[in-house]
Scaffold this motif. Structure first.
Motif, PDB file in Angstrom:
ATOM      1  N   LEU A 390       0.832  -1.203   0.000  1.00 49.24           N
ATOM      2  CA  LEU A 390       0.000   0.000   0.000  1.00 49.24           C
ATOM      3  C   LEU A 390       0.868   1.255   0.000  1.00 49.24           C
ATOM      4  CD1 LEU A 390      -2.791   1.274   0.213  1.00 49.24           C
ATOM      5  CD2 LEU A 390      -2.671   0.992   2.688  1.00 49.24           C
ATOM      6  N   HIS A 391       1.889   1.267   0.838  1.00 50.83           N
ATOM      7  CA  HIS A 391       2.791   2.430   0.900  1.00 50.83           C
ATOM      8  C   HIS A 391       3.504   2.610  -0.437  1.00 50.83           C
ATOM      9  CE1 HIS A 391       5.622   5.314   2.628  1.00 50.83           C
ATOM     10  NE2 HIS A 391       6.595   4.623   2.043  1.00 50.83           N
ATOM     11  N   GLN A 392       3.992   1.520  -1.009  1.00 50.57           N
ATOM     12  CA  GLN A 392       4.695   1.598  -2.286  1.00 50.57           C
ATOM     13  C   GLN A 392       3.762   2.067  -3.402  1.00 50.57           C
ATOM     14  OE1 GLN A 392       6.057  -2.186  -3.726  1.00 50.57           O
ATOM     15  NE2 GLN A 392       7.381  -1.303  -5.309  1.00 50.57           N
ATOM     16  N   THR A 393       2.533   1.556  -3.411  1.00 50.27           N
ATOM     17  CA  THR A 393       1.579   1.911  -4.451  1.00 50.27           C
ATOM     18  C   THR A 393       1.211   3.378  -4.373  1.00 50.27           C
ATOM     19  OG1 THR A 393       0.685  -0.342  -4.448  1.00 50.27           O
ATOM     20  CG2 THR A 393      -0.689   1.379  -5.424  1.00 50.27           C
ATOM     21  N   ARG A 394       1.001   3.888  -3.156  1.00 53.25           N
ATOM     22  CA  ARG A 394       0.716   5.314  -3.001  1.00 53.25           C
ATOM     23  C   ARG A 394       1.831   6.169  -3.588  1.00 53.25           C
ATOM     24  NH1 ARG A 394      -0.909   4.920   3.275  1.00 53.25           N
ATOM     25  NH2 ARG A 394      -3.161   4.548   3.100  1.00 53.25           N
ATOM     26  N   HIS A 395       3.062   5.798  -3.290  1.00 50.86           N
ATOM     27  CA  HIS A 395       4.210   6.566  -3.786  1.00 50.86           C
ATOM     28  C   HIS A 395       4.256   6.535  -5.316  1.00 50.86           C
ATOM     29  CE1 HIS A 395       8.266   8.209  -4.007  1.00 50.86           C
ATOM     30  NE2 HIS A 395       8.606   7.170  -4.768  1.00 50.86           N
TER      31      HIS A 395
END
Length: 503
Positions: A390-395
């Protein structure tokens, strides 16, 4: 048979394995098994030696020997000491007995028997091979490069452990994975501000499956269901399929408008998080007004939490369900958008009596959802992979959104759009009066895919809109893709002007 004829026969039966994602052993085994079961390799036939076959199909001798030994263990081949490998004669091949049917007086009139979906339904038609297009500005697909394959493979391996298999492989009575339900309650729903008990959650094969269940449970002939306009066309299609009267509800920059039309509705479908297709987020004041309206008019709200956790600018607002004090909101969401659309893992959060009835309907439809992916998803969330993804996708989405907004501003300054603060698409208003069918054809020829705006409207679209998704396009292709779109739009406009002058 001469040596050259012998080699030719085996080359025709067993093509050289392709170097790629599928292991060479698996490719060779599959080719041999198919040839045996199809009868092309007859029982008792002697196979080439490991060295000979390795040279013929251009693989290592060890690969051939491992395949031969495994086929011996599985009963397809027989190993004869100091003689070779032979096709086993005990392999059973299915033979269907021929039956001479008596003459019948014609075939059924299927058109008279079938109750097909309405031909008035609007769909998003995309090429089946969309992955081959260089500039896929389409929504709802994921970037395989972002998917943590090794982590998912490890969680799937754990889900195939003896104890795990015993928990999900049986033919159940409509229950769901307690592990995944627990992870939704502890790790996923709290991020949306939602507290729920296990008896208030039902797992589905994606959000659309959940919508179909809700349509089956609540909508019937004449029931008035309000759907955002523009809005998700399959929600409109599903309720129309139940003969409900679908009422188009206007949307503005604050989301669904609390208009006079709203009072006619018995049920209201909306996408407050990131409105489909405009991407706007429903304001806090609008959310409170909508809940108050539903309470005053005894209405039920179907909240489709579209792209709920991909807010990359500012803080996301809590779900409608989170601030609903009267249990009037039925909440739908999905893990599929973030993980992979093909996994088909969605869920509904609703009052217990509603979940009980939905569970009965789901049992009639599919009996139970597949358990292996549920358990793998539970491990995936539990071990922290979901949060990291989720964190990677947001970035990644934030970076792509910035590049897309810059490219549109530079190349298409007359087009109208709002820079996204979350989600994975831009709702683009084109300037002028372009021929959208011609534009789409021109873009396809240039390798550019986009979602046309027409299917999102219940009636005729009066302003030219298209949707540009950026979840599956590499960041380095966004700028050249917008250049191609701009060039195609310019060419389409020139063609339209020439045609207009000649009329």
């Amino acid at each position: 048979m001469s040596s050259s004829e012998h080699e030719l026969m085996w080359l025709q039966l067993l093509q050289t394995p392709a170097r790629g994602a599928v292991p060479l052993q698996l490719q060779l085994r599959t080719a041999l098994v198919n040839a045996i079961l199809d009868g092309r390799l007859q029982a008792g036939l002697c196979l080439p030696s490991g060295r000979e076959l390795a040279a013929l199909v251009d693989v290592s001798r060890n690969t051939v020997v491992l395949v031969y030994d495994r086929l011996v263990a599985d009963g397809y081949l027989e190993a004869r000491p100091r003689d070779g490998y032979y096709v086993c004669g005990s392999i059973a091949r299915a033979n269907v007995t021929r039956v001479n049917a008596s003459a019948a007086p014609g075939t059924p009139d299927w058109s008279a028997k079938i109750h097909p979906p309405s031909t008035q339904f609007r769909w998003l038609d995309r090429p089946q091979d969309w992955q081959k297009y260089r500039y896929p500005f389409i929504f709802g697909q994921f970037d395989p490069k972002l998917f943590p394959l090794s982590d998912w493979r490890e969680c799937s391996r754990q889900a195939l452990g003896v104890a795990a298999v015993e928990s999900w492989a049986q033919d159940g009575t409509g229950g769901d994975s307690a592990q995944l339900i627990e992870q939704l309650i502890r790790r996923v729903l709290p991020r949306r501000g939602i507290a729920a008990r296990p008896d208030q959650i039902l797992l589905t094969l994606g959000t659309q499956h959940g919508l179909y269940l809700l349509g089956e449970l609540f909508a019937d002939a004449g029931t008035v269901v309000g759907v955002e306009n523009p809005g998700y066309m399959d929600a409109r299609n599903i309720f129309s399929r139940q003969a409900a009267r679908v009422l188009p509800l206007p949307v503005d920059e604050s989301g669904l408008k609390v208009s006079s039309q709203l009072a006619e509705c018995k049920y209201i479908y909306c996408t407050p998080s990131h409105q489909c297709p405009t991407g706007v987020t429903m304001s806090t004041d609008r959310r409170i007004a909508l809940l108050n309206h539903a309470s005053q008019h005894d209405q039920v709200i179907f909240e489709d939490d579209y792209d709920p956790e991909t807010q990359y600018l500012g803080q996301p607002l809590p779900a409608l369900k989170a601030i609903d004090k009267c249990d009037r909101v039925i909440y739908l969401s999905s893990l599929s958008k973030l993980l992979s659309p093909g996994l088909r893992i969605g869920y509904i959060v609703a009052p217990t009596p509603v979940i009980e009835q939905l569970r009965l309907l789901r049992r009639l439809m599919i009996r139970q959802a597949p358990g292996n992916n549920q358990v793998a998803a539970a491990f995936f969330i539990q071990q922290g992979h979901y949060d990291r993804l989720l964190h990677q996708t947001r970035h990644v989405l934030s970076s792509r959104a910035a590049v897309l907004a810059d490219a549109l501003t530079r190349r298409m300054p007359n087009a109208g759009f709002t820079i996204p603060s979350g989600g994975s698409s831009v709702w683009l208003r084109l300037s002028g009066s372009p021929d959208l069918a011609a534009l789409r054809a021109a873009c396809l020829a240039r390798g550019v895919l986009f979602d046309p705006g027409e299917p999102f409207f219940q009636e005729q679209m009066t302003v030219p809109y298209i949707r540009l998704g950026f979840s599956s396009i590499p960041i380095e292709r966004i700028k050249p893709g917008i250049e191609e779109l701009s060039n195609a739009l310019d060419a389409s406009s020139r063609h339209f002007l020439r045609a207009y002058r000649h009329t």
